[in-house]
Design an enzyme around this catalytic site. Sequence first.
Site, PDB file in Angstrom:
ATOM      1  N   TRP A 161      -2.606  -2.912   0.903  1.00 20.15           N
ATOM      2  CA  TRP A 161      -3.279  -4.386   0.909  1.00 20.15           C
ATOM      3  C   TRP A 161      -2.455  -5.484   0.139  1.00 20.15           C
ATOM      4  O   TRP A 161      -2.659  -6.423   0.578  1.00 20.15           O
ATOM      5  CB  TRP A 161      -4.622  -4.242   0.578  1.00 20.15           C
ATOM      6  CG  TRP A 161      -4.947  -3.811  -0.461  1.00 20.15           C
ATOM      7  CD1 TRP A 161      -5.580  -2.766  -0.944  1.00 20.15           C
ATOM      8  CD2 TRP A 161      -4.701  -4.471  -1.775  1.00 20.15           C
ATOM      9  NE1 TRP A 161      -5.536  -2.479  -2.540  1.00 20.15           N
ATOM     10  CE2 TRP A 161      -5.271  -3.598  -2.929  1.00 20.15           C
ATOM     11  CE3 TRP A 161      -4.529  -5.658  -2.258  1.00 20.15           C
ATOM     12  CZ2 TRP A 161      -5.209  -3.808  -4.208  1.00 20.15           C
ATOM     13  CZ3 TRP A 161      -4.468  -5.910  -3.521  1.00 20.15           C
ATOM     14  CH2 TRP A 161      -4.950  -5.160  -4.623  1.00 20.15           C
ATOM     15  N   ASN A 162      -1.731  -5.040  -0.699  1.00 18.62           N
ATOM     16  CA  ASN A 162      -1.183  -6.096  -1.514  1.00 18.62           C
ATOM     17  C   ASN A 162      -0.095  -6.778  -1.025  1.00 18.62           C
ATOM     18  O   ASN A 162      -0.066  -7.849  -1.295  1.00 18.62           O
ATOM     19  CB  ASN A 162      -0.875  -5.511  -3.014  1.00 18.62           C
ATOM     20  CG  ASN A 162       0.162  -4.479  -3.015  1.00 18.62           C
ATOM     21  OD1 ASN A 162       0.252  -4.236  -1.804  1.00 18.62           O
ATOM     22  ND2 ASN A 162       0.713  -4.157  -4.218  1.00 18.62           N
ATOM     23  N   ARG A 170       8.996  -2.781   5.781  1.00 19.50           N
ATOM     24  CA  ARG A 170       9.875  -1.750   5.093  1.00 19.50           C
ATOM     25  C   ARG A 170       9.953  -0.208   5.447  1.00 19.50           C
ATOM     26  O   ARG A 170      10.901   0.253   5.316  1.00 19.50           O
ATOM     27  CB  ARG A 170       9.529  -1.752   3.544  1.00 19.50           C
ATOM     28  CG  ARG A 170      10.232  -1.183   2.631  1.00 19.50           C
ATOM     29  CD  ARG A 170      10.369  -2.114   1.386  1.00 19.50           C
ATOM     30  NE  ARG A 170       9.150  -1.275   0.429  1.00 19.50           N
ATOM     31  CZ  ARG A 170       9.214  -1.806  -0.964  1.00 19.50           C
ATOM     32  NH1 ARG A 170       9.602  -2.871  -1.010  1.00 19.50           N
ATOM     33  NH2 ARG A 170       8.177  -1.390  -1.567  1.00 19.50           N
ATOM     34  N   LYS A 185      -1.203   3.104   9.700  1.00 17.47           N
ATOM     35  CA  LYS A 185      -2.385   2.879   9.475  1.00 17.47           C
ATOM     36  C   LYS A 185      -2.518   1.785   8.169  1.00 17.47           C
ATOM     37  O   LYS A 185      -2.227   2.013   7.125  1.00 17.47           O
ATOM     38  CB  LYS A 185      -3.168   4.031   8.976  1.00 17.47           C
ATOM     39  CG  LYS A 185      -4.808   4.024   8.806  1.00 17.47           C
ATOM     40  CD  LYS A 185      -5.508   4.573   7.705  1.00 17.47           C
ATOM     41  CE  LYS A 185      -5.217   3.791   6.394  1.00 17.47           C
ATOM     42  NZ  LYS A 185      -5.932   2.714   6.001  1.00 17.47           N
ATOM     43  N   PRO A 186      -2.726   0.666   8.639  1.00 18.50           N
ATOM     44  CA  PRO A 186      -2.721  -0.456   7.479  1.00 18.50           C
ATOM     45  C   PRO A 186      -3.990  -0.144   6.616  1.00 18.50           C
ATOM     46  O   PRO A 186      -5.098   0.170   7.129  1.00 18.50           O
ATOM     47  CB  PRO A 186      -2.697  -1.677   8.416  1.00 18.50           C
ATOM     48  CG  PRO A 186      -3.498  -1.434   9.684  1.00 18.50           C
ATOM     49  CD  PRO A 186      -3.152  -0.023   9.912  1.00 18.50           C
ATOM     50  N   GLY A 239       1.022   3.258  -2.264  1.00 18.35           N
ATOM     51  CA  GLY A 239      -0.274   2.940  -2.813  1.00 18.35           C
ATOM     52  C   GLY A 239      -0.404   3.552  -4.411  1.00 18.35           C
ATOM     53  O   GLY A 239       0.509   3.877  -4.777  1.00 18.35           O
ATOM     54  N   SER A 240      -1.563   4.025  -4.517  1.00 13.39           N
ATOM     55  CA  SER A 240      -1.658   4.343  -6.047  1.00 13.39           C
ATOM     56  C   SER A 240      -1.180   5.919  -6.019  1.00 13.39           C
ATOM     57  O   SER A 240      -0.918   6.771  -5.084  1.00 13.39           O
ATOM     58  CB  SER A 240      -3.317   4.546  -6.424  1.00 13.39           C
ATOM     59  OG  SER A 240      -3.872   5.525  -5.627  1.00 13.39           O
ATOM     60  N   GLU A 261       5.904   5.596  -2.563  1.00 11.85           N
ATOM     61  CA  GLU A 261       6.079   4.314  -3.317  1.00 11.85           C
ATOM     62  C   GLU A 261       4.738   4.166  -3.908  1.00 11.85           C
ATOM     63  O   GLU A 261       3.930   3.710  -3.738  1.00 11.85           O
ATOM     64  CB  GLU A 261       6.285   3.106  -2.541  1.00 11.85           C
ATOM     65  CG  GLU A 261       7.534   3.150  -1.781  1.00 11.85           C
ATOM     66  CD  GLU A 261       8.871   3.263  -2.673  1.00 11.85           C
ATOM     67  OE1 GLU A 261       8.631   3.159  -3.872  1.00 11.85           O
ATOM     68  OE2 GLU A 261       9.822   3.738  -2.154  1.00 11.85           O
ATOM     69  N   CYS A 295       2.885  -3.157  -7.622  1.00 11.03           N
ATOM     70  CA  CYS A 295       3.186  -2.188  -8.362  1.00 11.03           C
ATOM     71  C   CYS A 295       4.494  -2.450  -9.383  1.00 11.03           C
ATOM     72  O   CYS A 295       4.538  -1.801 -10.376  1.00 11.03           O
ATOM     73  CB  CYS A 295       3.630  -0.966  -7.482  1.00 11.03           C
ATOM     74  SG  CYS A 295       4.846  -1.424  -6.253  1.00 11.03           S
ATOM     75  N   GLU A 392      -2.205   0.899 -15.285  1.00 11.09           N
ATOM     76  CA  GLU A 392      -1.944  -0.312 -14.215  1.00 11.09           C
ATOM     77  C   GLU A 392      -2.863  -1.530 -14.205  1.00 11.09           C
ATOM     78  O   GLU A 392      -4.182  -1.005 -13.767  1.00 11.09           O
ATOM     79  CB  GLU A 392      -1.553   0.195 -13.055  1.00 11.09           C
ATOM     80  CG  GLU A 392      -0.693  -0.804 -11.735  1.00 11.09           C
ATOM     81  CD  GLU A 392      -0.211  -0.110 -10.714  1.00 11.09           C
ATOM     82  OE1 GLU A 392      -0.581   1.026 -10.335  1.00 11.09           O
ATOM     83  OE2 GLU A 392       0.917  -0.495 -10.233  1.00 11.09           O
ATOM     84  N   SER A 452      12.816  -7.178  -5.881  1.00 15.23           N
ATOM     85  CA  SER A 452      12.648  -6.965  -4.691  1.00 15.23           C
ATOM     86  C   SER A 452      13.609  -7.684  -3.836  1.00 15.23           C
ATOM     87  O   SER A 452      14.050  -8.584  -3.897  1.00 15.23           O
ATOM     88  CB  SER A 452      11.222  -7.475  -4.311  1.00 15.23           C
ATOM     89  OG  SER A 452      10.088  -7.083  -5.126  1.00 15.23           O
TER      90      SER A 452
HETATM   91  O1  LIG Z   1       2.942  -2.824  -5.049  1.00 13.26           O
HETATM   92  C1  LIG Z   1       4.146  -2.731  -4.581  1.00 13.26           C
HETATM   93  C2  LIG Z   1       4.527  -3.428  -3.327  1.00 13.26           C
HETATM   94  C3  LIG Z   1       6.113  -3.621  -3.549  1.00 13.26           C
HETATM   95  C4  LIG Z   1       6.292  -4.899  -3.979  1.00 13.26           C
HETATM   96  C5  LIG Z   1       7.823  -5.421  -3.773  1.00 13.26           C
HETATM   97  O2  LIG Z   1       8.390  -4.856  -2.956  1.00 13.26           O
HETATM   98  O3  LIG Z   1       8.302  -6.201  -4.404  1.00 13.26           O
END
Ligand SMILES: O=CCCCC(=O)O
Length: 488
Positions: A161-162, A170, A185-186, A239-240, A261, A295, A392, A452
């Site tokens: 969700w973030n 990606r 699946k979002p 995710g976690s 990831e 993350c 975290e 990123s």
């Molecule tokens: O929570 C991690 C998502 C990755 C964020 C990024 O690609 O900068």
Amino acid sequence: MPETERERRVIDEVTKGLIIGGAVRDATEQKTFGVEDPSTGQILCDVADASPEDGMAALEAAHTAQPDWAAAAPRERGEILRRAFELITERADDIAMLMTLEMGKPLAESKAEITYAAEFFRWFSEEAVRISGEWKVNATGSGRVLVMRQPIGPCLLITPWNFPLAMGTRKIGPAIAAGCTMVIKPASLTPLTILKLADILAEAGLPDGVLNVVTTKSTGKVMGPLITDGRIRKLSFTGSTEIGQKLLQQASEQVLKTSMELGGNAPFVVCADADVDDAVQGAMLAKMRNIGEACTAANRFYVHADVAEEFTKKLTERMGDMKVGRGTEEGVEVGPLVEADQRDKVAELVDDAVQKGATVRTGGRIPSGQGYFYPPTVLSDVPTSARLAKEEIFGPVAPIFTFTEDDEAIRAANDTEFGLVSYLYTKDLSRAIRLSERLEAGMVGLNQGMVSNAGAPFGGWKQSGLGREGGSVGIDEYLEIKYVAMNV
Ligand SMILES: O=CCCCC(=O)O
């Protein structure tokens, strides 16, 4: 609830059903779930809540579409991604509004994510036509080796969700470029952005069945059978670490290729010779991008004792000045956290640190009123026994620790089971290289607060994950290698 005509329109325009084989349909038994606005706690709209049968129907659609999609010309695959890149860019304002409404981040942050997300499509549109192999003569001089790289097959993509759009593009970008079909699946907290993306990809010409979207509140029940069904060949998850470990166990049944990831616990090291103003600027980005819900967010600040007070004062001033509010409002820099549980966990970590002796320099208390807000918070004198030194935070909290020797900083930075990213500030080039080499992380931000980049390999060491997304290796995650031994 949407608060303006424009908010209502962007929500009304999104498909709310499952997208299976190119058709939009309701979930079995017409079940739905509500998508909440985290700044008010009100429901924005309902979307389909898939059952396990719906999940299997999506897998069937992906499996059926796989042979034709694998045979599609690389240029065609690339051009669909390129068109989608352009459509996303053209519609950035509306997508940003949608993302802000369902996730909470301020509009400016949503727009920045959209630029980042679209770049994955542009990048992989260029990679689609560069999938190559190898040809060589055996060492003996007789016989030949032909190495080819082929699409791995139907993929299951589970996104968080973030970063509702970028974590989708990606994964979807390289899958499309490689010739793989997929079920995505979002996160149930933010399904609307991926549904919007699916509409854009259809408009860009993606054939039916290549991308199937399953929205559900019952992830385990609906996705479990897909992971253990032999037709899925690849699982990609962001995710976690806790959920990633469970998925890896399930994926072992079919020996799936996986990309994971997972969690981070990023150290941000400021050496005595660092430019403190630059370090504060980088800290704001590393900590406050996405309201700290990343993350990659700096979780622990290790600042040399010589510059610790200057750094802390300047960071406190910047953090304390940030405007908190509903992400759709002009000038807001910090939106709400995504849900009550997330906000309460952040508050618990701060309270634990304070009880153990940390000093609150700014923030540190849940404000009254609606929504899941938590203020930008700086803590100094944080003892290493505080939970947030190990866990975290996923929120706008910067705990500051001090050190006097580089070795001490590196030991502390590496003292974690995670290894996603580390940040390092120093003006001394040789120290920068030496310390970067010693940091146990998949990525290092050297004198910069963000790593990123669609053109770079994103991923972690240790329990932060497996595989890389983006960069020239990103497409490899969606390709299988085949070697043909030739008796010529
Ligand atoms: O929570 C991690 C998502 C990755 C964020 C990024 O690609 O900068």
